[in-house]
Motif scaffolding. Structure first.
Motif, PDB file in Angstrom:
ATOM      1  N   THR A 270       0.803  -1.255  -0.245  1.00 22.01           N
ATOM      2  CA  THR A 270       0.132  -0.050  -0.166  1.00 22.01           C
ATOM      3  C   THR A 270       0.901   1.278  -0.077  1.00 22.01           C
ATOM      4  OG1 THR A 270      -0.123  -0.045   2.220  1.00 22.01           O
ATOM      5  CG2 THR A 270      -1.987  -1.182   1.302  1.00 22.01           C
ATOM      6  N   TYR A 271       0.361   2.372  -0.390  1.00 22.21           N
ATOM      7  CA  TYR A 271       0.963   3.559  -0.494  1.00 22.21           C
ATOM      8  C   TYR A 271       1.473   4.006   0.861  1.00 22.21           C
ATOM      9  CZ  TYR A 271       2.121   8.366  -1.673  1.00 22.21           C
ATOM     10  OH  TYR A 271       2.760   9.594  -1.931  1.00 22.21           O
ATOM     11  N   GLY A 272       2.774   4.146   1.068  1.00 29.94           N
ATOM     12  CA  GLY A 272       3.211   4.641   2.406  1.00 29.94           C
ATOM     13  C   GLY A 272       3.517   3.562   3.394  1.00 29.94           C
ATOM     14  N   GLY A 273       2.853   2.149   2.788  1.00 29.00           N
ATOM     15  CA  GLY A 273       2.773   1.166   3.905  1.00 29.00           C
ATOM     16  C   GLY A 273       1.838   1.202   4.999  1.00 29.00           C
ATOM     17  N   TYR A 274       0.764   2.102   4.660  1.00 23.76           N
ATOM     18  CA  TYR A 274      -0.216   2.548   5.697  1.00 23.76           C
ATOM     19  C   TYR A 274      -1.272   1.035   5.552  1.00 23.76           C
ATOM     20  CZ  TYR A 274       1.620   7.063   6.053  1.00 23.76           C
ATOM     21  OH  TYR A 274       2.413   7.969   6.211  1.00 23.76           O
ATOM     22  N   PRO A 275      -1.920   0.441   6.476  1.00 23.34           N
ATOM     23  CA  PRO A 275      -2.661  -0.513   6.401  1.00 23.34           C
ATOM     24  C   PRO A 275      -3.898  -0.242   5.581  1.00 23.34           C
ATOM     25  CG  PRO A 275      -1.825  -0.207   8.739  1.00 23.34           C
ATOM     26  CD  PRO A 275      -1.492   0.899   7.916  1.00 23.34           C
ATOM     27  N   ASN A 276      -4.351   0.966   5.794  1.00 22.41           N
ATOM     28  CA  ASN A 276      -5.835   1.326   4.861  1.00 22.41           C
ATOM     29  C   ASN A 276      -5.312   2.025   3.653  1.00 22.41           C
ATOM     30  OD1 ASN A 276      -7.267   0.034   6.883  1.00 22.41           O
ATOM     31  ND2 ASN A 276      -7.294   1.888   8.242  1.00 22.41           N
ATOM     32  N   GLY A 277      -4.046   2.335   3.403  1.00 25.61           N
ATOM     33  CA  GLY A 277      -3.681   2.862   2.256  1.00 25.61           C
ATOM     34  C   GLY A 277      -3.999   2.267   0.714  1.00 25.61           C
ATOM     35  N   ASN A 278      -3.912   2.914  -0.067  1.00 29.31           N
ATOM     36  CA  ASN A 278      -4.365   2.298  -1.542  1.00 29.31           C
ATOM     37  C   ASN A 278      -3.347   1.310  -1.780  1.00 29.31           C
ATOM     38  OD1 ASN A 278      -6.388   4.308  -1.882  1.00 29.31           O
ATOM     39  ND2 ASN A 278      -5.167   5.971  -2.870  1.00 29.31           N
ATOM     40  N   ARG A 279      -3.864   0.185  -2.387  1.00 27.44           N
ATOM     41  CA  ARG A 279      -3.157  -0.673  -3.165  1.00 27.44           C
ATOM     42  C   ARG A 279      -2.337  -0.216  -3.993  1.00 27.44           C
ATOM     43  NH1 ARG A 279      -4.762  -6.547  -3.026  1.00 27.44           N
ATOM     44  NH2 ARG A 279      -6.077  -6.798  -1.049  1.00 27.44           N
ATOM     45  N   LEU A 280      -1.002  -0.919  -4.158  1.00 23.24           N
ATOM     46  CA  LEU A 280       0.027  -0.666  -5.146  1.00 23.24           C
ATOM     47  C   LEU A 280      -0.098  -1.551  -6.360  1.00 23.24           C
ATOM     48  CD1 LEU A 280       2.815   0.999  -3.073  1.00 23.24           C
ATOM     49  CD2 LEU A 280       0.889   2.310  -4.362  1.00 23.24           C
ATOM     50  N   ASP A 281       0.106  -1.087  -7.675  1.00 24.31           N
ATOM     51  CA  ASP A 281      -0.120  -2.082  -8.871  1.00 24.31           C
ATOM     52  C   ASP A 281       0.997  -2.865  -8.885  1.00 24.31           C
ATOM     53  OD1 ASP A 281      -2.175  -0.601 -10.777  1.00 24.31           O
ATOM     54  OD2 ASP A 281      -0.937   0.807  -9.835  1.00 24.31           O
ATOM     55  N   ASP A 282       0.881  -4.077  -9.388  1.00 28.15           N
ATOM     56  CA  ASP A 282       1.924  -5.238  -9.938  1.00 28.15           C
ATOM     57  C   ASP A 282       1.487  -5.308 -11.634  1.00 28.15           C
ATOM     58  OD1 ASP A 282       3.081  -6.073  -7.651  1.00 28.15           O
ATOM     59  OD2 ASP A 282       2.380  -8.071  -7.809  1.00 28.15           O
ATOM     60  N   ILE A 283       2.465  -5.517 -12.277  1.00 32.20           N
ATOM     61  CA  ILE A 283       2.663  -5.780 -13.627  1.00 32.20           C
ATOM     62  C   ILE A 283       1.690  -7.100 -13.863  1.00 32.20           C
ATOM     63  CG2 ILE A 283       3.903  -6.098 -16.023  1.00 32.20           C
ATOM     64  CD1 ILE A 283       5.847  -4.158 -14.979  1.00 32.20           C
ATOM     65  N   TRP A 284       0.904  -7.082 -14.662  1.00 32.15           N
ATOM     66  CA  TRP A 284       0.093  -8.171 -14.708  1.00 32.15           C
ATOM     67  C   TRP A 284       0.031  -8.657 -16.624  1.00 32.15           C
ATOM     68  CZ3 TRP A 284      -6.042  -7.475 -15.150  1.00 32.15           C
ATOM     69  CH2 TRP A 284      -6.671  -8.894 -15.241  1.00 32.15           C
ATOM     70  N   LYS A 298      -0.484 -14.015 -14.483  1.00 33.77           N
ATOM     71  CA  LYS A 298       0.761 -13.717 -13.459  1.00 33.77           C
ATOM     72  C   LYS A 298       0.883 -12.662 -13.080  1.00 33.77           C
ATOM     73  CE  LYS A 298       2.893 -18.255 -14.350  1.00 33.77           C
ATOM     74  NZ  LYS A 298       2.446 -18.862 -13.250  1.00 33.77           N
ATOM     75  N   CYS A 299       1.342 -12.265 -11.977  1.00 33.15           N
ATOM     76  CA  CYS A 299       1.629 -10.971 -11.500  1.00 33.15           C
ATOM     77  C   CYS A 299       3.200 -10.930 -11.360  1.00 33.15           C
ATOM     78  CB  CYS A 299       0.978 -10.432 -10.471  1.00 33.15           C
ATOM     79  SG  CYS A 299      -0.855 -10.077 -10.392  1.00 33.15           S
ATOM     80  N   TYR A 300       3.951  -9.793 -11.498  1.00 30.17           N
ATOM     81  CA  TYR A 300       5.134  -9.492 -11.411  1.00 30.17           C
ATOM     82  C   TYR A 300       5.449  -8.189 -10.666  1.00 30.17           C
ATOM     83  CZ  TYR A 300       5.014 -12.938 -15.137  1.00 30.17           C
ATOM     84  OH  TYR A 300       4.402 -13.698 -16.011  1.00 30.17           O
ATOM     85  N   GLY A 301       6.376  -8.227  -9.651  1.00 32.28           N
ATOM     86  CA  GLY A 301       6.771  -6.747  -8.890  1.00 32.28           C
ATOM     87  C   GLY A 301       7.138  -7.235  -7.698  1.00 32.28           C
ATOM     88  N   GLY A 302       7.033  -6.030  -6.771  1.00 26.98           N
ATOM     89  CA  GLY A 302       7.309  -6.362  -5.290  1.00 26.98           C
ATOM     90  C   GLY A 302       6.168  -5.578  -4.734  1.00 26.98           C
ATOM     91  N   THR A 303       6.490  -4.761  -3.523  1.00 27.50           N
ATOM     92  CA  THR A 303       5.687  -4.351  -2.424  1.00 27.50           C
ATOM     93  C   THR A 303       5.229  -2.763  -2.921  1.00 27.50           C
ATOM     94  OG1 THR A 303       7.046  -4.074  -1.024  1.00 27.50           O
ATOM     95  CG2 THR A 303       5.873  -6.242  -0.852  1.00 27.50           C
TER      96      THR A 303
END
Length: 372
Positions: A270-284, A298-303
């Motif tokens: 999530t943005y800023g690592g906040y529990p309720n923050g917006n989810r961040l994209d993976d490449i799909w 399949k998804c590719y990437g990190g956190t």
């Protein structure tokens, strides 16, 4: 080209006529106007700039025209508020140039209200071009509007006359990420749409979804043949499509780990690592058969944020993907080779990776500055 390279980019306001940017007015009469910058580079010696031109257009597509014997002509497709049909309104602009960068014709398409952000397109096998952009209103060249933000597609011939146009949308918001010409002469559209059941011609019926990836097929005459929706309950969208011998490969981005993304390996962050923050994209990557059924995804990437750009099929049937990453974990092991610090300290870098025909990651590399 046969004797060198043509490179197109963008010059910001105030850079015209300074440094290596020798063109001064972009055809607008305004010395400091921003726009596209095209340079011709010699193939031999020190790759010197042979000539350059500037154009009052924000380019998102630059391709050689097809089907013209003995000529090297090119299309620049983007957006501009310097058109003659709808002055001061930001609309689709298509410029056709010869091998020396000289303008053969330029035309704007849209309406007096204009669009809200970047357009795109491609050259077509019949010597023309197709372009797309998001619009909030009908009028002018746009015959239909369903509601909120719709995606408008326009096909022009080799001299810029409109052959057909179509609006794809519903009562919510839709956008087109990319277009590919199909083997049958039609067009494959990579899209995204807010999920809504309402008036329109594309959309996702599963109301549990937020934004879905949409795969749309148009005929060569611009008729809607079919549209399919894929994704999970978070934000998912498509950007590029490759037509394969056994179906289709779609490049997109996803924040989902359920629905069509179940088991795809989304890296939760999530943005800023906040529990309720917006989810961040993976490449799909999504592989479909000829009947549009999912073979694998399949998804590719990190956190952190991982964003797709381009995908190419390799000779052995695998895929080569270009993108951008802010991650230093998950699949992005090569971040350690650059000694990258966690985002936002690294600022993000170019990320390329290679998969086999079943989407298994073979290798990956970050390209950017090494931080010490």
């Amino acid at each position: 080209t046969e004797d060198g390279y043509l490179v197109i980019g963008y010059c910001s306001q105030g850079s015209a006529g300074t440094g290596m940017v020798g063109c001064e007015d972009y055809g607008t009469g305004e010395p400091d106007a921003p726009g596209a910058w095209l340079i011709k580079i010699d193939e031999h010696g020190e790759h010197q700039v042979q000539w350059q031109h500037c154009y009052a257009i924000g380019p998102t597509c630059f391709e050689k025209a097809h089907g013209i014997k003995g000529k090297q002509e090119y299309f620049i497709i983007g957006n501009s508020n310097n058109g003659t049909s709808y002055p001061q309104a930001l609309n689709i602009m298509i410029i056709k140039i010869n091998e020396y960068g000289e303008v053969l014709w330029e035309k704007d398409y849209g309406n007096e209200h204009g669009l809200i952000y970047a357009s795109g397109g491609l050259t077509t096998s019949d010597g023309g071009a197709i372009a797309y952009a998001p619009y909030f209103t009908a009028g002018g060249d746009i015959s239909q509007h369903y509601g909120a933000l719709d995606s408008w597609i326009v096909k022009v011939d080799s001299i810029g006359h409109i052959e057909w146009e179509i609006t794809l949308g519903n009562e919510a918001s839709e956008f087109t990420g990319g277009i590919t010409q199909a083997l049958d002469g039609g067009f494959l559209l990579a899209q995204g749409a807010t999920v809504v059941n309402g008036i329109g011609n594309i959309g996702c019926e599963d109301e549990s979804r937020f934004v879905g990836g949409i795969f749309t097929k148009l005929s060569a005459q611009g008729e809607l043949e079919w549209s399919e929706c894929y994704g999970g309950t978070a934000m998912d969208s498509f950007m590029k499509i490759i037509e394969l011998e056994d179906g289709y490969l779609i490049l997109g981005s996803s924040c989902s780990e359920d629905g069509d993304l179940e088991g795809s390996g989304y890296h939760y962050g999530t943005y800023g690592g906040y529990p309720n923050g917006n989810r961040l994209d993976d490449i799909w990557l999504l592989h479909l058969d000829t009947e549009h059924n999912i073979l694998w995804g399949k998804c590719y990437g990190g956190t952190q944020r991982d964003t797709p750009s381009h995908v190419f099929q390799t000779e052995d049937g695998g895929f080569f993907v270009f993108g951008y990453t802010e991650s230093t974990d998950g699949d992005v092991n090569s971040a350690k080779l650059l000694h990258l610090q966690p985002f936002p300290m690294n600022g993000g870098v170019l990320w390329i990776f290679r998969t086999d025909a079943l989407g298994e990651l073979l290798w990956e590399r970050c390209l950017g500055l090494e931080l010490t």
